[in-house]
Write an enzyme that holds these catalytic residues in place. Structure first.
Site, PDB file in Angstrom:
ATOM      1  CG  ASP A  12      -2.045   1.203   0.946  1.00  0.00           C
ATOM      2  OD1 ASP A  12      -3.421   0.735   1.251  1.00  0.00           O
ATOM      3  OD2 ASP A  12      -2.228   1.793   0.080  1.00  0.00           O
TER       4      ASP A  12
HETATM    5  C1  GLC Z   1      -4.608   4.307  -0.479  1.00  0.00           C
HETATM    6  C2  GLC Z   1      -5.247   2.989  -0.081  1.00  0.00           C
HETATM    7  C3  GLC Z   1      -5.257   1.877  -0.796  1.00  0.00           C
HETATM    8  C4  GLC Z   1      -4.869   2.796  -2.585  1.00  0.00           C
HETATM    9  C5  GLC Z   1      -4.524   3.758  -2.506  1.00  0.00           C
HETATM   10  C6  GLC Z   1      -3.285   3.812  -3.843  1.00  0.00           C
HETATM   11  O1  GLC Z   1      -3.569   4.540   0.826  1.00  0.00           O
HETATM   12  O2  GLC Z   1      -4.721   2.166   1.558  1.00  0.00           O
HETATM   13  O3  GLC Z   1      -6.511   0.622  -0.728  1.00  0.00           O
HETATM   14  O4  GLC Z   1      -5.005   2.191  -3.538  1.00  0.00           O
HETATM   15  O5  GLC Z   1      -3.262   4.066  -1.557  1.00  0.00           O
HETATM   16  O6  GLC Z   1      -4.057   5.170  -4.124  1.00  0.00           O
END
Ligand code: GLC
Length: 735
Positions: A264
């Site tokens: 993430d």
């Molecule tokens: C965010 C989320 C994740 C998302 C990623 C990219 O903080 O936790 O679900 O896909 O970053 O946006």
């Protein structure tokens, strides 16, 4: 474009790897945020791409920009390896589907599959290759804002929705035309955050991990998902992104996953923030060791994986480890055909984004997702010739809120609000008045999505006293008042947990003032959370979720009976926040007779049970019939139940099968969903609905045996329209 064989892919990966420097290999494992509204950052990322130090970008969402950046990678970097473009296409790109929790409430996997196929078609058309979806986190805590992105509290419903979304996104194979790589997230246990507080850690027993939180991921992988995203948070004391048990022992060795793992946002670098890793370099080594292939670098921050070449030189990682991760990423790029066709067909992109057929899919999904909670005196459906309708509420005409959280590329002018839908559907003689009633309050802490990079539309600010008085006046003068109340799109989703289930701001006051007029009230609830209405009892209540681009059209069809509500709740609806967590599948305990008296000050039953939802017709169930009253472990019996439409109109019923295991190596929940089917029945029609019950349904991970088992036992069986279905028969499992 013909599919390459695995051998051909392997050979091409080997050939590329042999040419790559350690820095270029680390680059393939590095993904950068690229926000078009941050030109300096785009320039920095372009330099990384040119230098071969970027393998993937995210948040690039315009076809022209994707094409431009891809040409830099292919034509200006030393090896010309194309970029993999990923994005959060969670419930649509330009055509916005109802939020995933709404689609789960349809209890129809075909709705999920069809909707995500539309999302994939639009995403692939603009040059995206990969979506960070489906979000398959189970949660039992409505305070947690990201419940909106999942499928509720149950692993069977969650698994069905996870697999259907993967099928919709990816099609028959990775690289299928018009499809994208699916990346189930957030692995794992994110939905069990302490207190429902987003980003807090989760402490989850093996019993709950294996029986509740992991199954939807396994279902997504069994459906062929090519990617998994590791979670941010701490799991049982080890950050999920540095958790080798999770990312290697479970994902690779137990489940045999062969795709690639991405972190993430910033979660590799954040291993140091957790005070788990010593510094950025140590964080990179620990993430790679755990099983992370690609790092989603911190937005505007320092990528940890840029330190991998030094770690290799220092002997902290091996060349084999590095190559294994790079292989997986190159494999995905080759399967997606990026080397053969890296660029975007700009004409096709524009046409795809405007496809009317996509809007129709969004409308049908919204119609099938709404849950009718209450309909006193059959107030609904309304007649199109109702003399006058007062439409009231801060969400009634908010295009931005109607599509909900996790959308960035919608055109608000294309969104049909509830007010617009009612105005278009009502008869020519029907007077439709509107007032927002109150201002939706600002959040105490600003949302991460309210910054200039994510630029959001402004809130409608009104004088609440004046508009509440206006609402009362309009309601008094109308035959029916339709209130659209709930939460703004930034009050739910990521970074949007909430310690209350009350209606934000002065919406409760507005609701009570309009109820006091005596005009029949239809309350349309626009959020994902089970709101606490403090005992206020409108004549009709419908959960419409965030219904998407054609939400207003769908809601009007439901209000006037052109569509019949058939959705069911994907969670227990608590009476108030004090009851949370309140899953339906709890253990029997030693005092089941006091199950509803666990608090001395109130009962413990939910306001509405898991699987509940009304229709404009009614259904009856005959006693379930079993194909056997005894089976050996490993064998399957069939449950058959006759369901009849006993009402005046054709409608859908979600037939739900629940079991209870009376004894075995571990205590099992008082009831568990083990099958469901949504069926359409005409008035008077009876349908025999069949369910298998075999090792897949009857085995579980035993906390006593610490392994997956199927016990010799006695199983109670109940079938009905929600999780209160009575157990009406049973069978033995015996060798
Ligand atoms: C965010 C989320 C994740 C998302 C990623 C990219 O903080 O936790 O679900 O896909 O970053 O946006």
């Amino acid at each position: 474009m013909t599919q390459m064989t695995d051998a051909e892919i392997r050979a091409r990966v080997d050939n590329l790897l042999a040419q790559m420097s350690a820095e270029e290999k680390a680059g393939q494992l590095t993904q950068y945020f690229t926000f078009s509204r941050a030109p300096d950052e785009v320039a920095r990322v372009e330099d990384e791409v040119r230098a071969g130090r970027a393998g993937s970008l995210l948040f690039v969402s315009k076809a022209e920009e994707i094409d431009r950046l891809q040409r830099i990678a292919v034509e200006q970097s030393r090896l010309g390896i194309p970029l993999l473009f990923g994005y959060d296409v969670i419930h649509g790109l330009r055509t916005i589907l109802p939020v995933p929790l709404a689609v789960a409430a349809s209890w129809d996997p075909a709705v999920a599959e069809e909707g995500q196929a539309v999302a994939a078609a639009e995403a692939r058309a603009i040059g995206l290759h990969w979506t960070f979806a489906p979000m398959v986190d189970i949660t039992r805590d409505p305070r947690w804002g990201r419940m909106i992105e999942g499928a509720g509290e149950d692993p069977v419903l969650g698994s069905a929705m996870a697999a259907a979304q993967v099928r919709g996104f990816q099609g028959a194979f990775i690289g299928a035309p018009g499809r994208v790589i699916a990346g189930p997230k957030h692995f794992a246990g994110y939905g069990a955050a302490f207190g429902g507080r987003d980003y807090d850690e989760a402490e989850i027993s093996d019993n709950e991990l294996w029986n509740i939180y992991l199954p939807p991921f396994k279902a997504a992988l069994d459906a062929g998902a090519g990617n998994v995203m590791s979670a941010y948070m701490g799991l049982n004391g080890v950050p999920a992104t540095g958790n080798r048990w999770l990312l290697t022992d479970v994902l690779r060795e137990t489940w045999g996953f062969e795709g690639f793992v991405v972190t993430d946002a910033g979660a590799a670098a954040d291993l140091a923030t957790h005070h788990y890793a010593a510094d950025l370099g140590d964080a990179a080594v620990r993430a790679l060791d755990a099983g992370v292939d690609m790092e989603m670098a911190p937005p505007f921050g320092e990528a940890a994986y840029r330190t991998l070449p030094q770690a290799l030189a220092a002997g902290r990682i091996t060349a084999a480890q590095l190559d294994t991760a790079v292989r997986r990423v190159l494999d995905a790029k080759l399967r997606m055909g990026l080397f053969e066709a890296p660029y975007v067909d700009l004409g096709a992109a524009a046409a795809m984004l405007a496809a009317p057929a996509h809007r129709a899919v969004a409308r049908r999904a919204a119609e099938r997702s709404a849950v009718l909670l209450h309909n006193a005196g059959g107030l609904l459906p309304l007649s199109r010739d109702t003399g006058s309708i007062a439409v009231i509420g801060p969400l009634a005409d908010s295009a931005r809120d109607t599509v909900g959280p996790w959308v960035f590329e919608q055109d608000d002018n294309e969104t049909v609000t509830v007010l617009a839908g009612i105005r278009a559907a009502a008869g020519p003689a029907t007077r439709v008045d509107y007032t927002p009633g109150v201002t939706m309050p600002a959040r105490l802490h600003k949302s991460i999505f309210e910054d200039d990079v994510h630029a959001q539309t402004q809130r409608l600010v009104v004088d609440d006293d004046i508009e509440i008085a206006n609402s009362v006046r309009l309601a008094r003068a109308a035959e029916v008042a339709v209130l659209v109340l709930g939460e703004a799109h930034i009050m739910i989703g990521e970074h949007a947990s909430r310690s209350s289930l009350d209606l934000p701001g002065r919406q409760q006051e507005l609701l009570e003032a309009v109820l006091a007029t005596g005009t029949p009230v239809v309350l349309l609830i626009m959020t994902g959370r089970p709101v606490d209405l403090k005992g206020a009892e409108p004549a009709a209540k419908m959960m419409i979720w965030y219904p998407g681009t054609r939400g207003g059209e769908a809601v009007a069809n439901l209000l006037f009976g052109a569509a019949v509500p058939g959705g069911k709740l994907p969670y227990n609806w608590p009476r108030n926040i004090g009851q949370v967590p309140l899953p339906y599948a709890q253990l029997r305990s030693f005092r089941p007779d006091w199950a509803q008296e666990r608090y001395w000050n109130e009962g413990n039953a939910p306001l509405y049970p898991f699987g509940y939802g009304l229709s404009y017709t009614t259904f009856s169930y005959a006693a379930p019939r079993l194909s056997a009253d005894r089976i050996a472990p490993g064998k399957t019996l069939e449950v058959t139940v006759d369901v009849t439409n006993t009402g005046p109109v054709t409608g859908d019923e979600v037939v739900q099968l629940y079991i209870h295991q009376r004894y075995g190596s571990a205590a099992r929940p008082v009831r568990e969903l083990k099958g469901f089917q949504r069926v359409t029945l005409a008035p008077g029609e009876t349908r025999a609905v069949r369910f298998p019950l075999g090792p897949g349904e009857l085995s579980y991970w035993s906390a006593a045996r610490r392994d997956r088992v199927q016990d010799e036992t006695c199983i109670d069986v109940g079938v009905g329209g929600d999780s209160t279905a009575p157990f009406m028969t049973s069978f033995e499992v015996a060798g």
